[in-house]
Write a protein that holds these residues in place. Sequence first.
Motif, PDB file in Angstrom:
ATOM      1  N   PRO A   1      20.789   6.066  29.567  1.00 46.51           N
ATOM      2  CA  PRO A   1      20.574   6.798  28.251  1.00 46.51           C
ATOM      3  C   PRO A   1      21.729   7.493  27.792  1.00 46.51           C
ATOM      4  O   PRO A   1      21.872   7.705  26.479  1.00 46.51           O
ATOM      5  N   ALA A   2      22.481   8.309  28.536  1.00 46.07           N
ATOM      6  CA  ALA A   2      23.477   9.292  28.163  1.00 46.07           C
ATOM      7  C   ALA A   2      24.395   8.314  27.200  1.00 46.07           C
ATOM      8  O   ALA A   2      25.139   8.859  26.429  1.00 46.07           O
ATOM      9  N   GLY A   3      24.919   7.192  27.678  1.00 46.00           N
ATOM     10  CA  GLY A   3      26.061   6.482  26.939  1.00 46.00           C
ATOM     11  C   GLY A   3      25.700   6.278  25.552  1.00 46.00           C
ATOM     12  O   GLY A   3      26.412   6.521  24.712  1.00 46.00           O
ATOM     13  N   PRO A   4      24.570   5.553  25.384  1.00 46.21           N
ATOM     14  CA  PRO A   4      24.342   5.433  23.761  1.00 46.21           C
ATOM     15  C   PRO A   4      24.069   6.814  22.890  1.00 46.21           C
ATOM     16  O   PRO A   4      24.320   6.597  21.981  1.00 46.21           O
ATOM     17  N   SER A   5      23.732   7.820  23.618  1.00 41.95           N
ATOM     18  CA  SER A   5      23.339   9.114  23.104  1.00 41.95           C
ATOM     19  C   SER A   5      24.664   9.756  22.706  1.00 41.95           C
ATOM     20  O   SER A   5      25.129  10.138  21.475  1.00 41.95           O
ATOM     21  N   ALA A   6      25.953   9.401  23.534  1.00 36.88           N
ATOM     22  CA  ALA A   6      27.269  10.087  23.055  1.00 36.88           C
ATOM     23  C   ALA A   6      27.771   9.080  22.335  1.00 36.88           C
ATOM     24  O   ALA A   6      28.426   9.807  21.354  1.00 36.88           O
ATOM     25  N   ALA A   7      27.545   7.780  22.116  1.00 35.86           N
ATOM     26  CA  ALA A   7      28.105   7.001  21.053  1.00 35.86           C
ATOM     27  C   ALA A   7      27.378   7.517  19.715  1.00 35.86           C
ATOM     28  O   ALA A   7      28.157   7.315  18.613  1.00 35.86           O
ATOM     29  N   MET A   8      26.176   7.611  19.899  1.00 40.33           N
ATOM     30  CA  MET A   8      25.554   8.127  18.555  1.00 40.33           C
ATOM     31  C   MET A   8      26.092   9.368  17.810  1.00 40.33           C
ATOM     32  O   MET A   8      26.291   9.484  16.591  1.00 40.33           O
ATOM     33  N   ARG A   9      26.390  10.285  18.864  1.00 40.88           N
ATOM     34  CA  ARG A   9      26.783  11.504  18.304  1.00 40.88           C
ATOM     35  C   ARG A   9      28.142  11.485  17.991  1.00 40.88           C
ATOM     36  O   ARG A   9      28.507  11.855  16.841  1.00 40.88           O
ATOM     37  N   LEU A  10      29.138  10.663  18.549  1.00 45.99           N
ATOM     38  CA  LEU A  10      30.407  10.405  17.954  1.00 45.99           C
ATOM     39  C   LEU A  10      30.226   9.845  16.691  1.00 45.99           C
ATOM     40  O   LEU A  10      31.323   9.831  15.766  1.00 45.99           O
ATOM     41  N   ALA A  12      28.030   9.918  14.497  1.00 43.84           N
ATOM     42  CA  ALA A  12      27.658  10.872  13.400  1.00 43.84           C
ATOM     43  C   ALA A  12      28.576  11.754  13.139  1.00 43.84           C
ATOM     44  O   ALA A  12      28.910  12.281  12.022  1.00 43.84           O
ATOM     45  N   LEU A  13      29.550  12.354  14.148  1.00 45.74           N
ATOM     46  CA  LEU A  13      30.648  13.024  13.839  1.00 45.74           C
ATOM     47  C   LEU A  13      31.640  12.256  12.874  1.00 45.74           C
ATOM     48  O   LEU A  13      32.169  12.966  11.973  1.00 45.74           O
ATOM     49  N   LEU A  14      31.976  11.191  13.260  1.00 41.20           N
ATOM     50  CA  LEU A  14      32.855  10.475  12.288  1.00 41.20           C
ATOM     51  C   LEU A  14      32.272  10.174  10.735  1.00 41.20           C
ATOM     52  O   LEU A  14      32.958  10.302  10.028  1.00 41.20           O
ATOM     53  N   ALA A  15      30.722  10.183  10.794  1.00 44.13           N
ATOM     54  CA  ALA A  15      30.480   9.780   9.453  1.00 44.13           C
ATOM     55  C   ALA A  15      30.437  11.405   8.869  1.00 44.13           C
ATOM     56  O   ALA A  15      30.682  11.190   7.533  1.00 44.13           O
ATOM     57  N   ALA A  16      30.337  12.293   9.216  1.00 47.22           N
ATOM     58  CA  ALA A  16      30.551  13.433   8.730  1.00 47.22           C
ATOM     59  C   ALA A  16      32.005  13.907   8.285  1.00 47.22           C
ATOM     60  O   ALA A  16      32.174  14.580   7.287  1.00 47.22           O
ATOM     61  N   LEU A  17      32.686  13.573   9.251  1.00 48.57           N
ATOM     62  CA  LEU A  17      34.429  13.710   8.947  1.00 48.57           C
ATOM     63  C   LEU A  17      34.924  13.051   7.761  1.00 48.57           C
ATOM     64  O   LEU A  17      35.929  13.010   7.242  1.00 48.57           O
ATOM     65  N   ARG A  18      34.209  11.902   7.626  1.00 51.63           N
ATOM     66  CA  ARG A  18      34.783  10.487   6.646  1.00 51.63           C
ATOM     67  C   ARG A  18      35.317  11.232   5.284  1.00 51.63           C
ATOM     68  O   ARG A  18      36.339  10.715   4.895  1.00 51.63           O
ATOM     69  N   PRO A  19      34.454  12.099   4.763  1.00 50.46           N
ATOM     70  CA  PRO A  19      35.029  12.354   3.416  1.00 50.46           C
ATOM     71  C   PRO A  19      36.021  13.057   3.405  1.00 50.46           C
ATOM     72  O   PRO A  19      36.669  13.190   2.257  1.00 50.46           O
ATOM     73  N   VAL A  20      36.374  13.872   4.320  1.00 48.98           N
ATOM     74  CA  VAL A  20      37.374  14.917   4.149  1.00 48.98           C
ATOM     75  C   VAL A  20      38.599  14.292   5.026  1.00 48.98           C
ATOM     76  O   VAL A  20      39.679  15.007   5.166  1.00 48.98           O
ATOM     77  N   LEU A  21      38.602  13.095   5.544  1.00 48.30           N
ATOM     78  CA  LEU A  21      39.623  12.369   6.213  1.00 48.30           C
ATOM     79  C   LEU A  21      40.829  12.154   5.637  1.00 48.30           C
ATOM     80  O   LEU A  21      42.028  12.525   5.797  1.00 48.30           O
ATOM     81  N   PRO A  22      40.691  11.900   4.353  1.00 51.02           N
ATOM     82  CA  PRO A  22      41.944  11.505   3.435  1.00 51.02           C
ATOM     83  C   PRO A  22      42.609  12.823   3.055  1.00 51.02           C
ATOM     84  O   PRO A  22      43.761  12.955   3.196  1.00 51.02           O
ATOM     85  N   LEU A  23      41.863  13.916   2.904  1.00 46.53           N
ATOM     86  CA  LEU A  23      42.475  15.381   2.723  1.00 46.53           C
ATOM     87  C   LEU A  23      43.319  15.703   3.972  1.00 46.53           C
ATOM     88  O   LEU A  23      44.467  16.374   3.783  1.00 46.53           O
ATOM     89  N   VAL A  24      42.605  15.416   4.876  1.00 47.57           N
ATOM     90  CA  VAL A  24      43.299  16.050   6.107  1.00 47.57           C
ATOM     91  C   VAL A  24      44.493  15.323   6.511  1.00 47.57           C
ATOM     92  O   VAL A  24      45.587  15.865   6.763  1.00 47.57           O
ATOM     93  N   LEU A  25      44.664  13.893   6.276  1.00 46.92           N
ATOM     94  CA  LEU A  25      45.815  13.120   6.589  1.00 46.92           C
ATOM     95  C   LEU A  25      46.758  13.445   5.411  1.00 46.92           C
ATOM     96  O   LEU A  25      47.917  13.404   5.870  1.00 46.92           O
ATOM     97  N   GLY A  26      46.451  13.765   4.063  1.00 41.14           N
ATOM     98  CA  GLY A  26      47.522  13.880   3.168  1.00 41.14           C
ATOM     99  C   GLY A  26      48.089  15.416   3.418  1.00 41.14           C
ATOM    100  O   GLY A  26      49.451  15.430   3.175  1.00 41.14           O
TER     101      GLY A  26
END
Length: 768
Positions: A1-10, A12-26
């Motif tokens: 159960p821990a594996g799927p939970s970590a993947a889901m958290r990862l 969710a984190l990527l989904a939250a960072l996706r809007p600001v990812l172009p700004l950070v890269l720029g």
Amino acid sequence: PAGPSAAMRLAALLAALRPVLPLVLGLSLGCSLSLLRASWSQSGGEDRCLGAAGRPGPLAGGARPEAADGRPGPGHEDFRPRIVPYYRDPNKPYKKVLRTRYIQTELGFHERLFVAVLTAKATLNTLAVAVNKTVAHHFPRLLYFTGLRSAKVPHGMVLVAHGDERPIWLMYETMHYIHQHFGSDYDWFYIMQDDTYAQAEQVKALVTHLSINQDVYLGRAEEFIGGDEQARYCHGGFGYLISRSLLLKLHPHLDSCRNEILSVRPDEWLGRCIIDFLGITCVSQLQGQHYHTYELAKNTEPEKEEEEEFQAALAVHPVSDMTLMYRLHKHFSRIQLDRAYQEIQDLQMQIRNLTSLTPAGEAGLTWPVGINAPFLPKSRFEVISWDYFTEQHLFSCPDGSPKCELSGAGKADVSEIIESALEQLNSRYQPLLRFSKRQLLNGYRRFDPTRGMEYTLDLLLEAVTQKGHSHILAKRVSLVRPLSKVEIIPMPYVTEATRVQLVLPLTVQDLDFVANFLDMFAMNTLDTHDNALLTLLFIYHPYDAQRVSQVDVFAGVKAMVGELEKRYAEVKIPWISVKTEVPSQVKLMDIVSKKHPVDTLFFLASVWTEINMEFLNRCRMNTISNWQVFFPVHFQEFNPALVYRGEQTASSSTDFLRDGHFDRYSFAEACFYNSDYMTARTKLAADILDRDEVLESMEVFDVFLHYSGLHLFRAVEPGLVQKYALRSCNPRLSEELYHRCVLSNLEGLASRSHLAMALFEQEQANST
């Protein structure tokens, strides 16, 4: 159960960072490139600037070395700018620096084209007049030159008479006169004869494509009789163009040419002079521009000439009579008009083709194509109203009456619009249908400042088919008279050195405001040494005039004037005492006018006026003797009790125009010359025939409006600000003047929003 939970958290984190990812890269990429570029610049600078022994080496790009203190070294021409601090010697008296009003004058810019027309006694009242009526108004400056001694100048022409009709002498004097009076003001000089028709617009377009740095002698090149085959002179009958640089070089040799060169024709004489002393020959093309000419044959019909050489001609010669000149002008004007219409159609087609590529698409295409879109109001107060009219009457009259008769320019405007509508309808539907007007049912028009005058017409038309069948129908058409090219109207030049004579009428009701007026006058004119004087006009009521020996109602004002004269020893403020029950502005001005020279510039002020240098300069510039008078519309502040209601007033200079309005009902302030007033007043006296009661119903504005041919310039004046004060309206004045005074007081109370808020608060207080 821990594996799927970590993947889901990862995830969710990527989904939250996706809007600001172009700004950070720029940001990361930008910082990396900046650091990399800085390291390159430092390493490259050390290699270039220091030699093997540590001495400075040559700079890149061929720049010269600088001295150790940072100033340019020897031979350095790219001087660095430095700030020169302003220093004023306290021991020297203050002197006002007068600069030119226009930057064009200060920078030494020249006008583009000057035209000289050579005429004679036999053609002055015929061909010269025809030139003046056809092309003169298209040129920026045109003068006529003749050898007559005392020639009678036709109306609308500027004639220079040299007093000698010999052709060579006339040419010599003309060139000398042009150099002396216009040599430093114009870049190009076009010389033509009065039997020449020149296309003004084509000539102006020609000089815009030529460089002013060359010595230009451009025209129809002709060979000298028995002369050098290489040398050419410009034929005077077809006109020729001379540059300013050539004129400046030629002027020192004119006297030698007059004494040494013998010739019968003035154009040959001038061409020989230019060739012999300057080595410049006439050319028919220069810098890719051709000077096209056409020689008219006898009994030529301009309307039937279809040769390409004729259509492209800048100058046509010889023109035998006035009628032929007018026919040529009509023909070439039609050619230019057809070219303009064709160019408009081509531009409209390009706009239609490009509209589909714009973000708005076809919906962004305005009508008419190429004209600005109609004004879009942002509130109901900005809505432009339509004026209703018929063929006989207008239902929105300037004097406020509901209905008035159409006449003059208004009637001509309506007739032209109806004719234009019929012409457009017939051009679109012929030969299938032919329309004729029966009646104008309804007409609407409004002026849109973004595009021009708009019309909507409901026409009752009779439509006739090709077979002769007719039918009555009503059709609505929309038309636009677009704003054309803005032109600068030439005006006489006025300087700021003119002395302004302020005239201040005072009554007993004005005593509370005199102190503030005198303080502002002293601070803004006397302290700054402005060229302005003040005359006070004390208006005594008959009752106060009888008691003046016991109690002088203006004693306090006279004491203030005495204090000012003590403080400023070189200043004298005279006053004039007048006894009257009805202080008519015209009668008061009659008294003042007789006590001043005719060239006096008057500023008729009111006691609430705050004098400042900015307005006085505009008074000087906007008032032109024998041409224009100036009636400024002052800015009147609202009643602070209604606007602020106990709150703090606006203190910043940028906010003071928010809490007031421009008082269009007041004509108390005026700038005019005494000579213009005396001329208009003389015409008024001949009209009223000693009926002095008529003067009580008039103001100075009415005198100039009805009894002078001058321009009346009335405009808002933000530099003329008045504090709020309730004016005292004299009921003994005429009904119109009294009504205007009452309206001025009412509109000066507050804006609509402030009045509404005051009424709302009053109703709230009454309800509680």
